[in-house]
Motif scaffolding. Structure first.
Motif, PDB file in Angstrom:
ATOM      1  N   PHE A 152      39.784  12.205  51.845  1.00  0.00           N
ATOM      2  CA  PHE A 152      40.033  11.163  52.848  1.00  0.00           C
ATOM      3  C   PHE A 152      41.520  10.826  52.906  1.00  0.00           C
ATOM      4  CE2 PHE A 152      35.510  10.631  53.200  1.00  0.00           C
ATOM      5  CZ  PHE A 152      35.343  10.112  54.469  1.00  0.00           C
ATOM      6  N   GLU A 197      37.935   0.339  63.203  1.00  0.00           N
ATOM      7  CA  GLU A 197      36.531   0.759  63.222  1.00  0.00           C
ATOM      8  C   GLU A 197      35.732  -0.238  62.411  1.00  0.00           C
ATOM      9  OE1 GLU A 197      35.444   4.931  62.686  1.00  0.00           O
ATOM     10  OE2 GLU A 197      37.579   5.401  62.767  1.00  0.00           O
ATOM     11  N   HIS A 253      23.988   5.862  59.489  1.00  0.00           N
ATOM     12  CA  HIS A 253      25.018   5.794  60.525  1.00  0.00           C
ATOM     13  C   HIS A 253      24.473   6.266  61.876  1.00  0.00           C
ATOM     14  CE1 HIS A 253      28.248   4.972  57.663  1.00  0.00           C
ATOM     15  NE2 HIS A 253      27.805   5.949  56.898  1.00  0.00           N
ATOM     16  N   THR A 261      29.042  13.040  59.943  1.00  0.00           N
ATOM     17  CA  THR A 261      30.046  12.031  59.571  1.00  0.00           C
ATOM     18  C   THR A 261      31.246  12.706  58.912  1.00  0.00           C
ATOM     19  OG1 THR A 261      29.289  11.718  57.314  1.00  0.00           O
ATOM     20  CG2 THR A 261      28.159  10.422  59.008  1.00  0.00           C
ATOM     21  N   ARG A 262      32.270  11.921  58.696  1.00  0.00           N
ATOM     22  CA  ARG A 262      33.433  12.436  57.962  1.00  0.00           C
ATOM     23  C   ARG A 262      33.063  12.814  56.538  1.00  0.00           C
ATOM     24  NH1 ARG A 262      38.000   8.079  58.497  1.00  0.00           N
ATOM     25  NH2 ARG A 262      36.246   6.715  58.977  1.00  0.00           N
ATOM     26  N   SER A 263      32.028  12.174  55.989  1.00  0.00           N
ATOM     27  CA  SER A 263      31.587  12.524  54.630  1.00  0.00           C
ATOM     28  C   SER A 263      31.173  13.990  54.532  1.00  0.00           C
ATOM     29  CB  SER A 263      30.394  11.673  54.196  1.00  0.00           C
ATOM     30  OG  SER A 263      30.707  10.317  54.255  1.00  0.00           O
ATOM     31  N   PHE A 323      36.083  13.282  47.070  1.00  0.00           N
ATOM     32  CA  PHE A 323      35.962  12.741  48.423  1.00  0.00           C
ATOM     33  C   PHE A 323      37.169  11.856  48.737  1.00  0.00           C
ATOM     34  CE2 PHE A 323      31.393  12.704  50.116  1.00  0.00           C
ATOM     35  CZ  PHE A 323      31.110  13.922  49.553  1.00  0.00           C
ATOM     36  N   GLN A 324      37.454  10.984  47.772  1.00  0.00           N
ATOM     37  CA  GLN A 324      38.543  10.031  47.921  1.00  0.00           C
ATOM     38  C   GLN A 324      39.843  10.735  48.315  1.00  0.00           C
ATOM     39  OE1 GLN A 324      37.673   6.845  47.397  1.00  0.00           O
ATOM     40  NE2 GLN A 324      39.687   6.098  48.048  1.00  0.00           N
ATOM     41  N   ASP A 376      24.793  10.270  55.927  1.00  0.00           N
ATOM     42  CA  ASP A 376      25.624  10.846  54.859  1.00  0.00           C
ATOM     43  C   ASP A 376      25.192  10.461  53.443  1.00  0.00           C
ATOM     44  OD1 ASP A 376      26.403   8.220  55.135  1.00  0.00           O
ATOM     45  OD2 ASP A 376      28.563   8.626  55.133  1.00  0.00           O
ATOM     46  N   HIS A 383      25.077   5.461  48.769  1.00  0.00           N
ATOM     47  CA  HIS A 383      25.121   6.795  49.387  1.00  0.00           C
ATOM     48  C   HIS A 383      24.569   7.873  48.468  1.00  0.00           C
ATOM     49  CE1 HIS A 383      27.840   4.975  52.360  1.00  0.00           C
ATOM     50  NE2 HIS A 383      27.684   6.062  53.097  1.00  0.00           N
ATOM     51  N   ARG A 434      33.494  14.417  68.272  1.00  0.00           N
ATOM     52  CA  ARG A 434      34.593  14.129  67.348  1.00  0.00           C
ATOM     53  C   ARG A 434      34.648  15.179  66.257  1.00  0.00           C
ATOM     54  NH1 ARG A 434      34.638   9.526  62.722  1.00  0.00           N
ATOM     55  NH2 ARG A 434      32.707  10.658  62.401  1.00  0.00           N
ATOM     56  N   ARG A 467      29.822  11.430  67.912  1.00  0.00           N
ATOM     57  CA  ARG A 467      30.053  11.986  66.571  1.00  0.00           C
ATOM     58  C   ARG A 467      30.204  13.498  66.628  1.00  0.00           C
ATOM     59  NH1 ARG A 467      29.629   9.267  62.065  1.00  0.00           N
ATOM     60  NH2 ARG A 467      29.153   7.055  62.279  1.00  0.00           N
ATOM     61  N   HIS A 493      31.990  -1.767  61.316  1.00  0.00           N
ATOM     62  CA  HIS A 493      30.583  -1.359  61.221  1.00  0.00           C
ATOM     63  C   HIS A 493      29.656  -2.564  61.357  1.00  0.00           C
ATOM     64  CE1 HIS A 493      31.637   2.614  58.928  1.00  0.00           C
ATOM     65  NE2 HIS A 493      32.164   2.532  60.145  1.00  0.00           N
ATOM     66  N   SER A 495      28.713   2.286  64.255  1.00  0.00           N
ATOM     67  CA  SER A 495      30.177   2.288  64.263  1.00  0.00           C
ATOM     68  C   SER A 495      30.668   1.721  65.579  1.00  0.00           C
ATOM     69  CB  SER A 495      30.707   3.713  64.104  1.00  0.00           C
ATOM     70  OG  SER A 495      30.406   4.218  62.828  1.00  0.00           O
TER      71      SER A 495
HETATM   72  P1  AMP Z   1      32.361   8.250  59.815  1.00  0.00           P
HETATM   73  O1  AMP Z   1      31.288   7.225  60.114  1.00  0.00           O
HETATM   74  O2  AMP Z   1      31.976   9.617  60.286  1.00  0.00           O
HETATM   75  O3  AMP Z   1      33.707   7.840  60.268  1.00  0.00           O
HETATM   76  O4  AMP Z   1      32.405   8.391  58.255  1.00  0.00           O
HETATM   77  C1  AMP Z   1      32.639   7.273  57.497  1.00  0.00           C
HETATM   78  C2  AMP Z   1      31.970   7.440  56.140  1.00  0.00           C
HETATM   79  O5  AMP Z   1      32.832   8.153  55.282  1.00  0.00           O
HETATM   80  C3  AMP Z   1      31.744   6.112  55.467  1.00  0.00           C
HETATM   81  O6  AMP Z   1      30.500   5.580  55.808  1.00  0.00           O
HETATM   82  C4  AMP Z   1      31.792   6.471  54.009  1.00  0.00           C
HETATM   83  O7  AMP Z   1      30.519   6.917  53.591  1.00  0.00           O
HETATM   84  C5  AMP Z   1      32.732   7.638  53.961  1.00  0.00           C
HETATM   85  N1  AMP Z   1      34.101   7.254  53.541  1.00  0.00           N
HETATM   86  C6  AMP Z   1      35.014   6.578  54.253  1.00  0.00           C
HETATM   87  N2  AMP Z   1      36.166   6.445  53.546  1.00  0.00           N
HETATM   88  C7  AMP Z   1      35.968   7.056  52.364  1.00  0.00           C
HETATM   89  C8  AMP Z   1      36.756   7.263  51.186  1.00  0.00           C
HETATM   90  N3  AMP Z   1      38.025   6.815  51.120  1.00  0.00           N
HETATM   91  N4  AMP Z   1      36.211   7.937  50.155  1.00  0.00           N
HETATM   92  C9  AMP Z   1      34.946   8.384  50.231  1.00  0.00           C
HETATM   93  N5  AMP Z   1      34.162   8.223  51.291  1.00  0.00           N
HETATM   94  C10 AMP Z   1      34.648   7.572  52.345  1.00  0.00           C
END
Ligand code: AMP
Ligand code: MN
Ligand code: MN
Ligand code: MN
Length: 290
Positions: free
Chosen positions: A154, A74, A38, A133-135, A150-151, A13, A250, A103, A100, A76, A67
């Motif tokens: 999330f 969770e 990741h 990733t969630r990003s 992004f914040q 990400d 990042h 999910r 991943r 890391h 992860s």
């Molecule tokens: P994942 O590994 O798919 O669960 O994604 C997690 C990733 O999302 C982290 O490594 C961060 O880069 C990003 N992330 C997590 N929380 C936040 C947040 N509050 N704001 C921005 N990015 C976040």
């Protein structure tokens, strides 16, 4: 010597390619640098090739950020100096990436129920071949105008317990440390203050990590002040862990940079103290050209 032992590329990400990231590391005067995407080591080959082709004065450490699930959190774990050709490590990481992918599909379904259509396809298109990733979901939702940062995405959709959150099924800390050791690496507890654990739970985590054979914990991130760092260094010593430092870079922004403010507190043993000596000729080349 500047060490930065935690960073991301487009293999997961991060926004910069491995080639761009290693060049930026050199510009920021980093000497020893780890790419720690990741659940993938895919960015490392390009990083090494760029260093060789451009004769960059940089030592690149093969890393990965895994992860894990531990007690409903969770956590890391960064692996440093892993052998990226190790078949068991690659099978393990492939399994993590399968999780991943599964999910991500489920996240798309949950977001669709909240009337956000096409999030999986959008995130997948942004990820391409990268470890999804969630990003990637956050980026897609920002691009769609669902939220402005992004914040905020999330906070509203992707954080634990929110609409698009799917409880993951990652490997355990024990399994992760074992595979990192099997492939010749050191296991580092990543950004220990990010889990927002109470002191009691933080100590439990350090106990579990140390008992599972963990080697080090991150005691220096750019945004940390001296008080936090000293406290982390004390924990590291109490639990017999050495210390690591990393920016967790990042993407370029005004508040993160490679190699910035990454000193390790005195009386903390650096994780690199057991590494073979760094090629000082390359380091002095960097100093001459600066
Ligand atoms: P994942 O590994 O798919 O669960 O994604 C997690 C990733 O999302 C982290 O490594 C961060 O880069 C990003 N992330 C997590 N929380 C936040 C947040 N509050 N704001 C921005 N990015 C976040
Ligand atoms: Mn990330
Ligand atoms: Mn992390
Ligand atoms: Mn990271």
């Amino acid at each position: 010597m500047i060490y930065d032992l935690h960073s991301h590329t487009t293999a997961s990400d991060g926004s910069l390619s491995p080639a761009e990231l290693v060049q930026r590391a050199v510009e920021r005067r980093v000497d020893v640098f780890a790419i720690t995407d990741h659940d993938t080591t895919d960015g490392l080959q390009e990083g090494h090739e760029t260093i060789a082709e451009m004769q960059l004065p940089l030592t690149l450490i093969n890393g990965v950020e895994v992860s894990t699930n531990w007690q409903n959190h969770e956590i890391h774990v960064v692996g440093l100096n892993v052998d990226i050709a190790n078949p068991a490590l690659q099978a393990f990481l492939a399994e993590q990436r399968n999780k991943r992918e599964e999910r991500a599909v489920e996240m798309g379904n949950r977001l669709a129920k909240a009337r956000i259509i096409g999030a999986y396809d959008g995130a997948k298109a942004l990820a391409g071949d990268a470890s999804i990733t969630r990003s990637h979901f956050a980026q897609y939702l920002v691009e769609q105008g669902v939220e402005n940062t992004f914040q905020n995405v999330f906070k509203r959709f992707l954080a634990k317990g929110k609409t698009g959150y799917v409880p993951p099924n990652w490997a355990t800390i024990e399994q992760t440390i074992e595979i990192i050791h099997q492939s010749g690496g050191q296991a580092v507890l990543a950004h220990p203050l990010q889990y927002k654990l109470s002191t009691k739970w933080f100590k439990r985590l350090l106990t579990a990590f140390a008992e599972a054979g963990g080697d080090a914990m991150e005691v220096g991130q750019p945004q940390q002040g001296i008080t936090e760092r000293t406290q982390l260094a004390t924990y590291a010593r109490d639990y017999n862990l050495s210390g690591s430092v990393g920016s967790d870079f990042h993407r370029p922004s005004s508040w993160t940079e490679l190699g910035r403010n990454l000193y390790i507190p005195k009386d903390c043993t650096p994780v690199w103290s057991s590494w073979p000596e760094i090629d000082t000729k390359r380091v002095s080349t960097a100093e001459q050209s600066a």
